[in-house]
Design a protein around this motif. Sequence first.
Motif, PDB file in Angstrom:
ATOM      1  N   LYS B 191       6.838 -32.981   1.019  1.00 25.18           N
ATOM      2  CA  LYS B 191       5.575 -33.657   1.278  1.00 25.18           C
ATOM      3  C   LYS B 191       5.732 -35.170   1.407  1.00 25.18           C
ATOM      4  CE  LYS B 191       2.911 -30.202   1.548  1.00 25.18           C
ATOM      5  NZ  LYS B 191       2.244 -29.820   2.775  1.00 25.18           N
ATOM      6  N   THR B 192       6.574 -35.746   0.553  1.00 27.58           N
ATOM      7  CA  THR B 192       6.670 -37.197   0.591  1.00 27.58           C
ATOM      8  C   THR B 192       7.794 -37.663   1.497  1.00 27.58           C
ATOM      9  OG1 THR B 192       8.217 -37.314  -1.246  1.00 27.58           O
ATOM     10  CG2 THR B 192       5.891 -37.329  -1.795  1.00 27.58           C
ATOM     11  N   SER B 194      10.383 -38.715   0.637  1.00 29.70           N
ATOM     12  CA  SER B 194      10.953 -39.919   0.060  1.00 29.70           C
ATOM     13  C   SER B 194      12.193 -39.584  -0.737  1.00 29.70           C
ATOM     14  CB  SER B 194       9.945 -40.593  -0.858  1.00 29.70           C
ATOM     15  OG  SER B 194       9.869 -39.874  -2.064  1.00 29.70           O
ATOM     16  N   LEU B 204       3.672 -40.213  -5.485  1.00 24.57           N
ATOM     17  CA  LEU B 204       2.968 -39.066  -4.911  1.00 24.57           C
ATOM     18  C   LEU B 204       1.660 -39.466  -4.265  1.00 24.57           C
ATOM     19  CD1 LEU B 204       3.409 -36.235  -7.529  1.00 24.57           C
ATOM     20  CD2 LEU B 204       4.367 -36.390  -5.256  1.00 24.57           C
ATOM     21  N   SER B 205       1.085 -40.518  -4.784  1.00 31.09           N
ATOM     22  CA  SER B 205      -0.247 -40.902  -4.366  1.00 31.09           C
ATOM     23  C   SER B 205      -0.342 -40.995  -2.846  1.00 31.09           C
ATOM     24  CB  SER B 205      -0.570 -42.255  -5.003  1.00 31.09           C
ATOM     25  OG  SER B 205      -1.717 -42.779  -4.431  1.00 31.09           O
ATOM     26  N   GLY B 206      -1.327 -40.315  -2.300  1.00 29.30           N
ATOM     27  CA  GLY B 206      -1.520 -40.386  -0.860  1.00 29.30           C
ATOM     28  C   GLY B 206      -0.807 -39.309  -0.079  1.00 29.30           C
ATOM     29  N   HIS B 207       0.113 -38.616  -0.711  1.00 28.85           N
ATOM     30  CA  HIS B 207       0.852 -37.581   0.016  1.00 28.85           C
ATOM     31  C   HIS B 207       0.321 -36.179  -0.230  1.00 28.85           C
ATOM     32  CE1 HIS B 207       3.956 -40.212   1.548  1.00 28.85           C
ATOM     33  NE2 HIS B 207       4.036 -40.770   0.354  1.00 28.85           N
ATOM     34  N   ILE B 208      -0.391 -36.003  -1.333  1.00 29.23           N
ATOM     35  CA  ILE B 208      -0.825 -34.648  -1.672  1.00 29.23           C
ATOM     36  C   ILE B 208      -2.298 -34.633  -2.009  1.00 29.23           C
ATOM     37  CG2 ILE B 208       1.406 -33.812  -2.485  1.00 29.23           C
ATOM     38  CD1 ILE B 208       0.542 -34.531  -5.288  1.00 29.23           C
ATOM     39  N   THR B 209      -2.868 -33.439  -1.956  1.00 35.17           N
ATOM     40  CA  THR B 209      -4.280 -33.303  -2.295  1.00 35.17           C
ATOM     41  C   THR B 209      -4.420 -33.173  -3.806  1.00 35.17           C
ATOM     42  OG1 THR B 209      -4.215 -30.920  -2.213  1.00 35.17           O
ATOM     43  CG2 THR B 209      -4.660 -32.047  -0.163  1.00 35.17           C
TER      44      THR B 209
ATOM     45  N   SER C 410       7.773 -26.203   4.267  1.00 36.03           N
ATOM     46  CA  SER C 410       7.213 -26.959   5.389  1.00 36.03           C
ATOM     47  C   SER C 410       6.627 -26.039   6.448  1.00 36.03           C
ATOM     48  CB  SER C 410       8.250 -27.913   5.988  1.00 36.03           C
ATOM     49  OG  SER C 410       9.330 -27.194   6.495  1.00 36.03           O
TER      50      SER C 410
END
Lengths: 157, 497, 506
Positions: B191-192, B194, B204-209, C410
């Motif tokens: 998800k990230t 990174s 994580l902030s901003g990448h996941i719900t 993914s």
Amino acid sequence: MELLEALSAKFNYWIYVIIMMIGLYAMISKNNLVKKLIGMSIFQTAIILFYVSIGVKEGDTIPILYHDQVHPSHGDSHHGADTGHGEDHHPSHEEIVANLHIEPDDFANPLPHVLMLTAIVVGVATLGVGLALTQKIYRDFGSIEENEILESIKSAK
Amino acid sequence: MPSSITSFTPVLASLVSLLAVLPIVLLGKKPNLREGATFLAAFIKFGLVVSMLPTILAGSTIEFTVWEIVPNLAIAFRVDGLGMLFGLVASSLWIVTSLYSIGYMRGLKEHSQTRFFTFFAISLSATIGVAFAANLFTLYLFYEMLSLATYPLVTHHQDKEARTGGRTYLTYLLSTSIGFVLPALIFVYVKTGSSMEFSSSGFLSGHITASEALILLLLFTFGFAKSGLMPFHSWLPGAMVAPTPVSALLHAVAVVKVGVFCILRVFTGVFGTDYLQDLDIATVVAWIAAFTIVASSLIALTQDNLKRRLAFSTVGQLSYIILGAALLSDRAVTGSMTHIAMHAVGKITLFMCAGAIFVATGKKYISQMDGLGRKMPITFAAFSIGALSVIGLPPTGGLISKFYLVTGAMDAGQSALLVIFLISTILNAAYLLPIGYRAFFPKDPQLAKQPFSWKTTEEANWQCITPLSITAVLAIILFIKPQFLLQLAGLMVGANG
Amino acid sequence: MIDQSPAIILLAPFLLAILLALLGIKREWLCFPLVITGLAISVAASVITLMRVIDEGTIQYFFGGWEPPFGINLRVDGLNALVALAVSTVALLTAIYSKRAVPAETSDKVSQYYTLYLLSVTGLLGIVLTGDAFNLYVLIEISALTSYALIGMGSKRATLAAYKYLIMGTIGASFYLLGVGYLYIKTGSLNMYDIQEQIVANNLHGSPTILVAFILIMVGVWIKMAFFPLHAWLPNSYTFGPSTTSALLGPLVTKVMIYVMIRMILTVFSPEFAFDQLDWSNIVVWMSVIAILAASISALAQTSLQKMLAFLIIAEVGYMVGGVWLADEMGMVGSIYHIIADAFMTLCVFLFAGIIFTKTGRRDLSAMEGLFTKMPLTMVGFLVGAFSLIGIPPTAGFFSKWYLIQGGISSGHYEYVAALLISSLINAVLFFRIIEIAYFGAKPAEGHGHHHEEEHNGGPTEASFSMLFPLLITAALLLGIGLYNQEVVAIITDFVSQFNIGAIIL
């Protein structure tokens, strides 16, 4: 009627499928190991038939050029006279190819047939290995009936 | 932004005990030299960790990237306040435990001592690796390494009990780490995209719900089952079949603290306290921790086997740390970080006392220890100090961390959880204090009448007594001088701003 | 010489097989060196070829100078260069192991055994390297026919297992052949790349004939790779055959067939067709989930080491089929990486099983009693293999799972991720059961103490060098492939990225 047409137009496919299913049935449901191998041979033969049939065309001939087609001067005298060249002249390969009038539709497609030569060899080899294994099984278990063999394995445990 | 220094020292600090394996194995036939190697490695390790302390206290971090192993993901080390705090605890206590384990193993003439010291050293490497891991991936690698390296230690006795204990141990630790942490880890990576490097604001902030965040948080919290959070705690009492030095260092300090350390990292470095506050999901974890605290304290009350009672006490104390992190207030997080050190010192003392009692008398059960304090005064004096520290009473370091945790709970406005702290403190006292009391003032009047004399004492050998005295004294020193621990913890919290 | 490297990979074992058949019967001592020579040359050629592929890109090799679509060619790209290297290396390592095992297990047929061995390897390498769909069939049959015989040389039950394998294998290969026939009808070509070009040029993707061809080829390949529920032939074949056979075929046959599947999907039919147009990906991934779970659970029920490992192979096949059909670039990369990793993992544990079998003559798990003290080095090798199958870092198995799970996440196939994790846990149970037996002894020991030293006398001792060496090399390779996974994955990604798999779904 359409169905019938579809069947008859591609009857070769239907026949190979039927033969193949007969073979498959024998391989799966027969108890005797040799019968299974016979089924296997039928199965493979069906595929060979399929390949052979796809190379065939209506009104075709075997894909071999006759001598007179390639060297018309020897076989067809009046054609040779027309060329006006000396008798000793041997036409080059290119010339022969250029002069030939071959319609691909007149010949069966040789490639699938050649492939099947290999497939037949493979099939025979498989059958041979299969029979050899069957022989060894018979020597070890004293039977070639699958259920008897399985029972003797069970009782040996 | 604090400055960062590139240095190989953190890697070396982790590696040194792994390198020590070679001499330990080679010198297997000569016990004195072999133990010499262990000591040497322990001191070098401690020295390396301490050498980094001034830099960290000055507000810098020390970094080193070893190897990029998966695209964008590297095995990397970074020492910051929290890592330094934990590294200090683990490496200093290794020295003490080494001495203790020599006394214990020789006192009981245990078999396969070479194997024991070998895996002990490997475990320490993994522990320091966890402490200094710079990203989630490196953390996971060392976490797994620790699970496997401790298995031969837990099952050291190779009897039926060890077999069952070892099986439970691995079942819990591997199934949670493979079943929960690994998918969570890969999910975060996907998800990230990174490098998953810890940072004070999280990544994580901003990448996941929000719902994904909750699932991830739970996966991580339960996945790091070394923290003994219920319902994944039963490996810990099961692992008590291990020889006592293992219980002391690993199950009071290294292994369990690795668990809570990982959770602290997840809270502070992966999610970031601010992000968690925004999402308002940490309360779930807080209540699970609160439940664990009370439940384990109640179970501890019923245990007669001393080591098992201590094990359940550990389960409860670990949840203090998780609870502190889940409260998310600065003071609570500081408290939970300091509690890693405070509890470690207190609990290792208690475990080493339990072992010393076993070495000297062969007694495992609390009911048999009536009046034993007169025969083993030093041991039980140390035990009482350790108990005070775990309960959180002066004059021990436990008070400091508890103070921060309680005031942190007030800061967070969680008065219900405040009550939990109070109840559990009473319970702690209820299951720990009577042991020391009974030992010195037995119920049996026969025993009580016996005059005390230093000549009639039957202490365990000096290798056992020295370390537990040292840690008991350490518990008191940490009460008087807790500043540097608070400073290290403050570095992490301060960064949160 | 360098230019000929792709052909040498194949020809070295082939020519030496012939030489061995002629010379070996009378001179048994000659067999082993000849086999090693042949395979060593093959490995060297594979390495050179891989280097060339990395430098130059795809290599074409035309037999007799005839260019496709008329001639027969080898076509080596990043995918098959890697797989070929894995195949030849596994074959070489197993050959080293066989030095003592083969004379012990098939005493009167050493030269025949080795001839078949080399031919089988030739077949497998041929499958990997060829660029011709029909040759692929012939080579499948070459490797299959030899492997029937290699298995049949084992115990009583091995013969029966080989027979069943023959029946199933022939059905599988025949389906493949039929599929190729249909492709030929439509495209008039047998060269894989030419077929692809014809399909694209004539816009044949919608044609039912192509669809039938695709189904037939997939089913055929699935039978050959033992994709659950078409796996029935595998467990007994790998259990009762000679240990060298299991160590050769176990790691290679299924993996090579997975390669064929990938090759067919990517090169012949194109991923747009397989993943996008057919929309089967969900079904096949679910099938692989079932395969993984069913095979793992069956493995739990086994008491024989070899059989347990055989079921693990079936589970691993599920991993790879699922990974391919995730229709995700990462999943594809993971599957291809797993082909390499799994070949060595399986080799490692099968070599271990073979060593235990030759040492104790037993296949059941309790044969492992107390082995940590008796055979420490063997156990080290085994541990690495076991950890790799469980997926513990930093072994290769961990990273293949890493990429596969990444693909699963993914592409949103969480059921596949769950299946992978569950199977990892089951593997952990399986292997820690063995580790426990080896560490504690089969019966729970009474009391603790010094039973250790006593066990030293009697029972098996450390395996001989020729058996231990390949095991430890394999273990080292597993760690190496794990630690250097980026390098391997870079080659694979390079290959896979040209197909734009991820983009199709989006």
